[in-house]
Motif scaffolding. Structure first.
Motif, PDB file in Angstrom:
ATOM      1  N   VAL A  15     -29.710 -28.246  28.971  1.00 21.12           N
ATOM      2  CA  VAL A  15     -30.731 -28.679  28.019  1.00 21.12           C
ATOM      3  C   VAL A  15     -31.326 -27.512  27.225  1.00 21.12           C
ATOM      4  CG1 VAL A  15     -31.371 -30.885  29.040  1.00 21.12           C
ATOM      5  CG2 VAL A  15     -32.348 -28.785  29.980  1.00 21.12           C
ATOM      6  N   THR A  16     -31.377 -26.323  27.814  1.00 19.87           N
ATOM      7  CA  THR A  16     -31.861 -25.171  27.056  1.00 19.87           C
ATOM      8  C   THR A  16     -30.961 -24.882  25.867  1.00 19.87           C
ATOM      9  OG1 THR A  16     -32.841 -24.177  29.029  1.00 19.87           O
ATOM     10  CG2 THR A  16     -32.389 -22.704  27.184  1.00 19.87           C
ATOM     11  N   ASP A  17     -29.652 -24.991  26.057  1.00 16.24           N
ATOM     12  CA  ASP A  17     -28.729 -24.769  24.951  1.00 16.24           C
ATOM     13  C   ASP A  17     -28.833 -25.871  23.903  1.00 16.24           C
ATOM     14  OD1 ASP A  17     -27.520 -22.294  25.601  1.00 16.24           O
ATOM     15  OD2 ASP A  17     -26.333 -23.270  27.154  1.00 16.24           O
TER      16      ASP A  17
ATOM     17  N   ARG B  47     -26.379 -22.116  39.216  1.00 16.74           N
ATOM     18  CA  ARG B  47     -27.643 -21.431  38.975  1.00 16.74           C
ATOM     19  C   ARG B  47     -28.828 -22.373  38.920  1.00 16.74           C
ATOM     20  NH1 ARG B  47     -28.390 -17.500  33.836  1.00 16.74           N
ATOM     21  NH2 ARG B  47     -26.693 -16.432  34.945  1.00 16.74           N
ATOM     22  N   HIS B  48     -28.643 -23.543  38.339  1.00 19.76           N
ATOM     23  CA  HIS B  48     -29.798 -24.397  38.030  1.00 19.76           C
ATOM     24  C   HIS B  48     -29.927 -25.649  38.886  1.00 19.76           C
ATOM     25  CE1 HIS B  48     -30.952 -22.022  34.554  1.00 19.76           C
ATOM     26  NE2 HIS B  48     -29.687 -21.991  34.200  1.00 19.76           N
TER      27      HIS B  48
ATOM     28  N   TYR C 268     -24.101 -33.725  20.977  1.00 15.72           N
ATOM     29  CA  TYR C 268     -24.331 -32.990  22.216  1.00 15.72           C
ATOM     30  C   TYR C 268     -23.345 -33.385  23.315  1.00 15.72           C
ATOM     31  CZ  TYR C 268     -29.094 -31.410  20.816  1.00 15.72           C
ATOM     32  OH  TYR C 268     -30.180 -30.815  20.228  1.00 15.72           O
ATOM     33  N   GLY C 269     -23.057 -32.421  24.212  1.00 20.08           N
ATOM     34  CA  GLY C 269     -22.362 -32.721  25.451  1.00 20.08           C
ATOM     35  C   GLY C 269     -23.295 -33.419  26.431  1.00 20.08           C
ATOM     36  N   MET C 270     -22.763 -33.709  27.621  1.00 22.48           N
ATOM     37  CA  MET C 270     -23.567 -34.343  28.667  1.00 22.48           C
ATOM     38  C   MET C 270     -24.608 -33.350  29.166  1.00 22.48           C
ATOM     39  SD  MET C 270     -24.080 -37.107  30.422  1.00 22.48           S
ATOM     40  CE  MET C 270     -22.556 -38.058  30.266  1.00 22.48           C
ATOM     41  N   PHE C 271     -25.870 -33.758  29.104  1.00 24.17           N
ATOM     42  CA  PHE C 271     -26.959 -32.866  29.502  1.00 24.17           C
ATOM     43  C   PHE C 271     -27.024 -32.691  31.016  1.00 24.17           C
ATOM     44  CE2 PHE C 271     -29.434 -34.635  25.653  1.00 24.17           C
ATOM     45  CZ  PHE C 271     -28.921 -33.663  24.822  1.00 24.17           C
ATOM     46  N   TYR C 272     -27.358 -31.482  31.436  1.00 24.71           N
ATOM     47  CA  TYR C 272     -27.791 -31.243  32.814  1.00 24.71           C
ATOM     48  C   TYR C 272     -28.968 -30.274  32.771  1.00 24.71           C
ATOM     49  CZ  TYR C 272     -25.234 -26.730  32.814  1.00 24.71           C
ATOM     50  OH  TYR C 272     -24.779 -25.473  32.541  1.00 24.71           O
ATOM     51  N   GLY C 273     -29.752 -30.283  33.838  1.00 27.35           N
ATOM     52  CA  GLY C 273     -30.946 -29.449  33.890  1.00 27.35           C
ATOM     53  C   GLY C 273     -32.209 -30.284  33.952  1.00 27.35           C
ATOM     54  N   PRO C 274     -33.377 -29.653  33.878  1.00 26.07           N
ATOM     55  CA  PRO C 274     -34.656 -30.362  34.062  1.00 26.07           C
ATOM     56  C   PRO C 274     -34.812 -31.551  33.124  1.00 26.07           C
ATOM     57  CG  PRO C 274     -34.994 -27.991  33.984  1.00 26.07           C
ATOM     58  CD  PRO C 274     -33.557 -28.215  33.624  1.00 26.07           C
ATOM     59  N   GLY C 275     -35.260 -32.663  33.692  1.00 23.01           N
ATOM     60  CA  GLY C 275     -35.522 -33.852  32.897  1.00 23.01           C
ATOM     61  C   GLY C 275     -34.309 -34.714  32.625  1.00 23.01           C
ATOM     62  N   THR C 276     -33.133 -34.358  33.174  1.00 24.77           N
ATOM     63  CA  THR C 276     -31.919 -35.125  32.943  1.00 24.77           C
ATOM     64  C   THR C 276     -31.505 -35.862  34.212  1.00 24.77           C
ATOM     65  OG1 THR C 276     -30.288 -33.460  33.643  1.00 24.77           O
ATOM     66  CG2 THR C 276     -31.216 -33.223  31.426  1.00 24.77           C
TER      67      THR C 276
END
Length: 283
Positions: A198-200, A280-281, A161-169
C-alpha cells in the motif's frame, strides 16, 4: 498544487495524505465520519464529510474546494462489499468527474485494478484490452465505466493497481486472508497475481500528478503463481502452508507487466517483490 483527495481515510488515502503534504501540496480530503474528519485535520488536510453518492453534495464540495486536481481513492473493500464497490466505480466516479468538470478541474488520478485484462499466458501490459468474457461482465464493466469517466477530463491517469497487501488491507496480520487461511479456504495453485504494498500505491498516486494521461500498471516486479506466494504468506503469518491445488489457472489470472511505469515514467516500488514485502511487513 491543491488536491481534492476522495477517500482520505482508506488504506491508501491515510498513507497518501502525508505524502502529498510532504511534497508541498495543499489537500482537501473526504471521509464519511466525524472521527475520520478529525483524523484528516490532524494530518494537515481540510476535511469534508461526504457521501459520494450524494451528487449535489459532491458538486458543492468540489466547487467550494476549487482544487487543481482530484485523486479518487474511494472503495468499499474494507467492508468486503463488492456491490458497493462497483457502485462507487460507476456512480461515485461519475459524480466526482462531473463535479470536477463543473469546477474547472483539469486533472484526475483514479484507482483501478490490474486483473481486469483479457486472458493470456504472460503478464498483461497496458495495451492489452480489458476482458470481454461475459462471466466477468460485472467487474470489468464497472472498470470500463470508471476509466472512461476519468478520461473525460483533459488530464487523466488511471492507476491499475496490483493486489494490495499491508496495513488496512485483506493481506495483513489479523486480516481477512489470515482468517481464510486458518479455515483452509486459500488454495496454492497456478493462478498468477501481481502484488503491491500500500505504501507503493500511495507513492504512485503522488507521482501520477505529473504523469501523462493514460492507464498505468502499478505493481511490484514479480507476478507469481499462488503455489509460490501462498506458502510465503502463510509462513509470514506463522501458519502452515495449505496443500497444493490442482485447479486450473483461469486465463485472466495472468498478472500485469509494470515496465511502462518503471522504464518510461521512472517509478520504482520500494518493495519490488512480495517475497521481501511479506516477510518484512506481515511477520
Amino acid at each position: 498544487m491543491h488536491v481534492f483527495l476522495a477517500g482520505g481515510t482508506g488504506a491508501i488515502g491515510r498513507l497518501l495524505l502525508p505524502l502529498l503534504r510532504d511534497a508541498g501540496h495543499r489537500v482537501t480530503a473526504t471521509t464519511r465520519t466525524e472521527a475520520g474528519a478529525g483524523q484528516l485535520r490532524a494530518a494537515g488536510a481540510a476535511a469534508v464529510r461526504l457521501d459520494v453518492f450524494d451528487r449535489a453534495a459532491v458538486t458543492e464540495a468540489v466547487r467550494a474546494a476549487a482544487p487543481e486536481a482530484v485523486i479518487h481513492q474511494l472503495t468499499a473493500l474494507a467492508d468486503y462489499d463488492f456491490a458497493a464497490n462497483a457502485r462507487i466505480r460507476r456512480e461515485g466516479t461519475r459524480n466526482l468527474v462531473d463535479a470536477a468538470r463543473a469546477a474547472g478541474v483539469r486533472r484526475i488520478v483514479a484507482q483501478s485494478i490490474s486483473w481486469g485484462y483479457q486472458g493470456g499466458d504472460t503478464p498483461a501490459d497496458e495495451a492489452t484490452p480489458l476482458d470481454p468474457d461475459a462471466d466477468r461482465a460485472a467487474l470489468v464493466g464497472s472498470l470500463r465505466v470508471l476509466e472512461s469517466a476519468a478520461a473525460e477530463l483533459p488530464e487523466h491517469v488511471v492507476l491499475r493497481y496490483g493486489m494490495f497487501y499491508g496495513p488496512g488491507t485483506w493481506y495483513t496480520p489479523g486480516g481477512l486472508v489470515e482468517e481464510r487461511l486458518r479455515r483452509g479456504e486459500v488454495t496454492a495453485g497456478p493462478a498468477v497475481t501481481s502484488w503491491l504494498h500500500v505504501t507503493d500505491a500511495a507513492r504512485a498516486a503522488v507521482a501520477a500528478l505529473d504523469w501523462p494521461s493514460g492507464v498505468v500498471n502499478v505493481t511490484d516486479d514479480e507476478p507469481a503463481a499462488a503455489a509460490q506466494w501462498v506458502p510465503a504468506l502463510a509462513a509470514a503469518l506463522g501458519l502452515p502452508a495449505p496443500a497444493a491445488s490442482e485447479a486450473p489457472r483461469q486465463p485472466w489470472e495472468r498478472g500485469a507487466d509494470n515496465s511502462y511505469a518503471r522504464k518510461v515514467l521512472g517509478w520504482e516500488p520500494v518493495h519490488p517483490s512480495w517475497r521481501e514485502g511479506f516477510a518484512r511487513h506481515l511477520g
